[in-house]
Design an enzyme around this catalytic site. Structure first.
Site, PDB file in Angstrom:
ATOM      1  N   HIS A 149      17.070 -13.496   2.794  1.00  0.00           N
ATOM      2  CA  HIS A 149      18.512 -13.398   3.007  1.00  0.00           C
ATOM      3  C   HIS A 149      18.929 -11.940   3.148  1.00  0.00           C
ATOM      4  O   HIS A 149      18.913 -11.186   2.182  1.00  0.00           O
ATOM      5  CB  HIS A 149      19.295 -14.054   1.862  1.00  0.00           C
ATOM      6  CG  HIS A 149      20.773 -13.979   2.092  1.00  0.00           C
ATOM      7  ND1 HIS A 149      21.457 -14.908   2.832  1.00  0.00           N
ATOM      8  CD2 HIS A 149      21.688 -13.045   1.733  1.00  0.00           C
ATOM      9  CE1 HIS A 149      22.740 -14.575   2.908  1.00  0.00           C
ATOM     10  NE2 HIS A 149      22.901 -13.436   2.244  1.00  0.00           N
ATOM     11  N   CYS A 177      24.034 -20.197   1.089  1.00  0.00           N
ATOM     12  CA  CYS A 177      23.950 -19.717   2.469  1.00  0.00           C
ATOM     13  C   CYS A 177      23.363 -20.809   3.359  1.00  0.00           C
ATOM     14  O   CYS A 177      22.253 -21.289   3.124  1.00  0.00           O
ATOM     15  CB  CYS A 177      23.097 -18.457   2.515  1.00  0.00           C
ATOM     16  SG  CYS A 177      22.701 -17.948   4.184  1.00  0.00           S
ATOM     17  N   GLY A 224      32.756 -10.276  14.856  1.00  0.00           N
ATOM     18  CA  GLY A 224      33.001 -11.720  14.939  1.00  0.00           C
ATOM     19  C   GLY A 224      31.920 -12.566  14.285  1.00  0.00           C
ATOM     20  O   GLY A 224      31.722 -13.729  14.652  1.00  0.00           O
ATOM     21  N   CYS A 241      19.969 -19.877   4.923  1.00  0.00           N
ATOM     22  CA  CYS A 241      18.872 -19.971   3.939  1.00  0.00           C
ATOM     23  C   CYS A 241      18.456 -21.426   3.783  1.00  0.00           C
ATOM     24  O   CYS A 241      17.260 -21.744   3.699  1.00  0.00           O
ATOM     25  CB  CYS A 241      19.313 -19.411   2.590  1.00  0.00           C
ATOM     26  SG  CYS A 241      19.253 -17.609   2.456  1.00  0.00           S
ATOM     27  N   ASP A 287      20.984 -23.425  18.431  1.00  0.00           N
ATOM     28  CA  ASP A 287      22.371 -23.353  17.975  1.00  0.00           C
ATOM     29  C   ASP A 287      23.017 -24.734  18.113  1.00  0.00           C
ATOM     30  O   ASP A 287      22.837 -25.420  19.121  1.00  0.00           O
ATOM     31  CB  ASP A 287      23.149 -22.310  18.796  1.00  0.00           C
ATOM     32  CG  ASP A 287      24.442 -21.890  18.109  1.00  0.00           C
ATOM     33  OD1 ASP A 287      24.541 -20.726  17.699  1.00  0.00           O
ATOM     34  OD2 ASP A 287      25.349 -22.740  17.988  1.00  0.00           O
ATOM     35  N   HIS A 343      24.251 -14.447   7.343  1.00  0.00           N
ATOM     36  CA  HIS A 343      22.805 -14.332   7.183  1.00  0.00           C
ATOM     37  C   HIS A 343      22.336 -13.814   8.539  1.00  0.00           C
ATOM     38  O   HIS A 343      22.593 -14.473   9.564  1.00  0.00           O
ATOM     39  CB  HIS A 343      22.189 -15.704   6.836  1.00  0.00           C
ATOM     40  CG  HIS A 343      20.698 -15.704   6.678  1.00  0.00           C
ATOM     41  ND1 HIS A 343      20.062 -16.222   5.546  1.00  0.00           N
ATOM     42  CD2 HIS A 343      19.712 -15.298   7.500  1.00  0.00           C
ATOM     43  CE1 HIS A 343      18.753 -16.106   5.703  1.00  0.00           C
ATOM     44  NE2 HIS A 343      18.517 -15.545   6.885  1.00  0.00           N
ATOM     45  N   HIS A 384      21.215 -13.053  12.006  1.00  0.00           N
ATOM     46  CA  HIS A 384      20.636 -13.922  13.036  1.00  0.00           C
ATOM     47  C   HIS A 384      20.777 -13.276  14.395  1.00  0.00           C
ATOM     48  O   HIS A 384      21.790 -12.630  14.683  1.00  0.00           O
ATOM     49  CB  HIS A 384      21.277 -15.317  13.024  1.00  0.00           C
ATOM     50  CG  HIS A 384      22.774 -15.318  13.088  1.00  0.00           C
ATOM     51  ND1 HIS A 384      23.553 -15.026  11.987  1.00  0.00           N
ATOM     52  CD2 HIS A 384      23.636 -15.562  14.105  1.00  0.00           C
ATOM     53  CE1 HIS A 384      24.837 -15.100  12.324  1.00  0.00           C
ATOM     54  NE2 HIS A 384      24.916 -15.422  13.619  1.00  0.00           N
ATOM     55  N   HIS A 439      21.018 -14.180  18.255  1.00  0.00           N
ATOM     56  CA  HIS A 439      21.193 -15.227  19.267  1.00  0.00           C
ATOM     57  C   HIS A 439      20.328 -14.880  20.468  1.00  0.00           C
ATOM     58  O   HIS A 439      20.310 -13.728  20.920  1.00  0.00           O
ATOM     59  CB  HIS A 439      22.640 -15.278  19.759  1.00  0.00           C
ATOM     60  CG  HIS A 439      23.653 -15.681  18.739  1.00  0.00           C
ATOM     61  ND1 HIS A 439      24.157 -16.956  18.657  1.00  0.00           N
ATOM     62  CD2 HIS A 439      24.285 -14.972  17.776  1.00  0.00           C
ATOM     63  CE1 HIS A 439      25.067 -17.009  17.686  1.00  0.00           C
ATOM     64  NE2 HIS A 439      25.160 -15.819  17.132  1.00  0.00           N
ATOM     65  N   ASN A 492      26.017 -10.627  16.260  1.00  0.00           N
ATOM     66  CA  ASN A 492      27.383 -10.392  15.797  1.00  0.00           C
ATOM     67  C   ASN A 492      27.320  -9.824  14.383  1.00  0.00           C
ATOM     68  O   ASN A 492      26.630 -10.386  13.526  1.00  0.00           O
ATOM     69  CB  ASN A 492      28.181 -11.702  15.816  1.00  0.00           C
ATOM     70  CG  ASN A 492      28.356 -12.238  17.224  1.00  0.00           C
ATOM     71  OD1 ASN A 492      28.562 -11.478  18.162  1.00  0.00           O
ATOM     72  ND2 ASN A 492      28.268 -13.546  17.386  1.00  0.00           N
TER      73      ASN A 492
END
Ligand code: AMP
Ligand code: ZN
Length: 117
Positions: A46, A4, A92, A7, A30, A97, A99, A101, A86
């Site tokens: 994870h 991953c 999408g 990770c 990002d 993992h 996250h 944004h 997402n």
């Protein structure tokens, strides 16, 4: 998870532009920013997506939510920001993992959810 990418980022195996780190979470910019401020907050644990979050993750995920406004302010989002998670194929999601944004900048972001009238 062995393969991953997030990770590996949280573990320092893959370089990233760090925003914040503690025992439970890691935040980083990002690599393809969509807005002037665009970073992500991830748990070190994870969890593949929001669809996999369970009751045992309550404190971890709650702690992430509490942290977001502080980090957003530190990154210059003084007048608001947008959070995006997402989830799965329909959402999408590209990296499996969990996250969050955090997106912001000076200009108002375009609406994502149409409002009547
Ligand atoms: P998504 O899974 O669609 O929510 O998006 C995954 C995000 O991860 C995208 O915005 C990518 O630009 C970002 N991303 C992928 N690889 C990296 C990396 N090595 N460092 C920073 N961001 C990344
Ligand atoms: Zn992972």
């Amino acid at each position: 998870m062995d393969n991953c990418i997030f990770c590996k980022i949280a573990g320092g195996e893959i370089p990233s532009e760090k925003v914040y780190e503690d025992a439970d979470v890691y935040a980083f910019h990002d690599i393809h920013p969509a807005t002037p401020v665009h970073f992500m907050l991830i748990p070190k644990l994870h969890i593949s997506s929001l669809a996999e979050v369970e009751d045992k993750h309550r404190d971890l995920v709650g702690g992430m939510m509490v942290l977001i406004p502080r980090l957003a302010r530190q990154q210059g989002c003084s007048d608001g920001f947008r959070t995006v998670i997402n989830t799965g194929r329909v959402g999408g999601q590209e990296v499996y993992h969990l996250h969050i944004h955090i997106l912001g900048g000076r200009e108002r972001l375009p609406g994502m959810i149409p409002h009547p009238g």
